[in-house]
Design an enzyme around this catalytic site. Structure first.
Site, short mmCIF file in Angstrom:
data_model
loop_
_atom_site.label_atom_id
_atom_site.label_comp_id
_atom_site.label_asym_id
_atom_site.label_seq_id
_atom_site.Cartn_x
_atom_site.Cartn_y
_atom_site.Cartn_z
CB SER A 1 -2.19 3.89 -1.32
OG SER A 1 -1.39 4.50 -2.30
CE1 TYR B 1 2.14 0.78 1.09
CE2 TYR B 1 1.90 1.91 -1.01
CZ TYR B 1 1.68 1.86 0.35
OH TYR B 1 1.00 2.88 0.97
CE LYS C 1 -1.33 0.73 2.41
NZ LYS C 1 -1.66 0.88 3.84
#
Ligand code: NAD
Ligand code: UFG
Length: 368
Positions: A129, A153, A157
């Site tokens: 992302s 989050y 990643k």
């Protein structure tokens, strides 16, 4: 005849991006194999995929953390590559439940990679992302921009990207494609598959479509005092069908060449929140009531991608406009006001599998 087609495992393939990628892979001559635990998806999507592709859907129900199950699925279907979509994706939730996010996102990737090693399948595409860049100092954002994740989050990643780099360093026979998505929106033009958030949407486009269909009274525009032309946040919105085709290009590149890569997938163009509202009103003919609200914690003013590397390495570029994204999001929402749970959407075909064998009774997974 699916037996001769290269089989590609899609963990999380019943979700928003995975389901669109399923269609794009079939169109490109691959046989996708879904592994999903349906924790954030609905089996009706399988009926829709069957309808769109004109062939039975290959889907195994199970948790990617269950390494034995993943190995068995890879081996039974003879997968030559995997695309890893399965995971958790809500930034705010990750702040409240970091362990759950690390377990699912990082543990899930490790489990998949171990299964792939056992199954001798060493080509993997990973859903990363643009959030790994944090608040980028320079725009457009290139792949060389520093990674400064700001949420749990985003950290998951980046940890996953580092795990993949370590693995490739230890065993050069791995082929790794890391795709850093910008802001995927839109839906398949048929209106049959799309984004199906549970509860109030966190993201802009699904919120706008729910206002348009009358499920929510008005949009709150978070911040109108950013250093952008109209004061609202600017993002690089990308049609999910373009994103799906980016995955096909990534799989093709990994299988054709020895090379690994990390690339941005975006359009290279920024659109403000008010710009999205204008485009949506044009596409739908619906007025979208809104009010300005304070900035949302953690939001950055503006970013969009430098997409030249994706074009150079993958021969891919986005072709769909913000108007296309709005038109297709609107069609999906109108046809499915409550997503896949809309009345009359009960699954019609209970089994969607071409599985050749029978799963070991020890496995917790099953066929949907
Ligand atoms: P999604 O929630 O619609 O799809 C994820 C799918 O994974 C769901 O079908 C869910 O049931 C499944 N899943 C979750 N945990 C699982 C597990 N342990 N085992 C098996 N299946 C599991 O999300 P999406 O928007 O399609 O995102 C796919 C991937 O892309 C995610 O990794 C996400 O972090 C990443 N991503 C998404 C966006 C976005 O804006 N949608 C942006 C950047 C990156
Ligand atoms: N926005 C509003 N009102 C809303 C929702 C959003 O004004 O109700 C604004 C935001 O402030 C932002 C823009 O719309 O300016 C886009 O917000 P989104 O929540 O749709 O998208 P983000 O850019 O915040 O984040 C998304 C995903 C992340 C991912 C990131 C980059 O949610 O998971 O894109 O890929 F990491």
């Amino acid at each position: 005849m699916t037996l001769n087609k290269p089989h590609v495992l899609l963990t999380g393939g019943a979700g928003y991006i995975g389901s669109h990628t399923y269609v794009a892979l079939v169109e490109a001559g691959y046989q996708p194999v879904i592994l999903d635990d349906f924790s954030n998806s609905h089996p009706v999507v399988l009926d829709r995929l069957q309808h769109l592709t004109g062939q039975r859907v290959v889907c195994e129900r199970g948790d990617v953390l269950h390494t034995g199950l993943v190995t068995e699925v890879l081996q039974r279907h003879g997968c030559v590559a995997a695309i890893h979509f399965a995971g958790l994706k809500a930034v705010g939730e990750s702040v409240e439940q970091p362990l759950r996010y690390y377990r699912t996102n990082v543990g899930g990737l490790v489990s998949l990679l171990q299964a792939m090693e056992t199954a001798d399948c060493r080509s993997v595409v990973f859903s990363s992302s643009a959030t790994v860049y944090g608040d980028p100092a320079h725009i457009p954002v290139t792949e060389q921009s520093p990674c400064m994740p700001e949420s749990p989050y985003a950290h998951t990643k980046l940890v996953c990207e580092n795990i993949l780099a370590s693995l490739k360093g230890a065993d050069p026979s791995w082929r790794v494609g890391v795709l850093r998505y910008f802001n995927p929106v839109g839906a398949h033009p048929s209106g049959l598959i799309g984004e199906d958030p549970s509860g109030a949407p966190n993201n802009l486009m699904p919120y706008v479509t729910q206002v348009a269909v009358g499920k929510r009274a008005k949009l709150r525009v978070f911040g109108n005092d950013y250093a952008t032309p109209d004061g609202t946040g600017v993002r690089d919105y990308l049609h999910v069908s373009d994103l799906a085709e980016g995955h096909v290009a990534a799989v093709r590149a990994l299988l054709a060449r020895e090379q690994s890569f990390t690339v941005n997938l975006g359009t290279g163009e920024g659109t403000s929140v008010l710009g999205v509202l204008d485009a949506f009103e044009r596409a739908s003919g619906q007025p979208i009531p809104f009010e300005f609200a304070p900035r949302r914690a953690g939001d950055v003013a503006k970013y969009f991608a430098d997409v030249s590397m994706a074009e150079d390495l993958l021969g891919w570029r986005a072709t769909r406009s913000i108007d296309d994204m709005c038109r297709d999001s609107w069609r999906w929402q109108q046809n499915n006001p409550d997503g896949y749970r809309t009345a009359g959407n009960a699954p019609t075909s209970p089994v969607h599998s071409l599985r050749a064998g029978v799963a070991s009774p020890a496995l917790t997974g099953g066929v949907v």
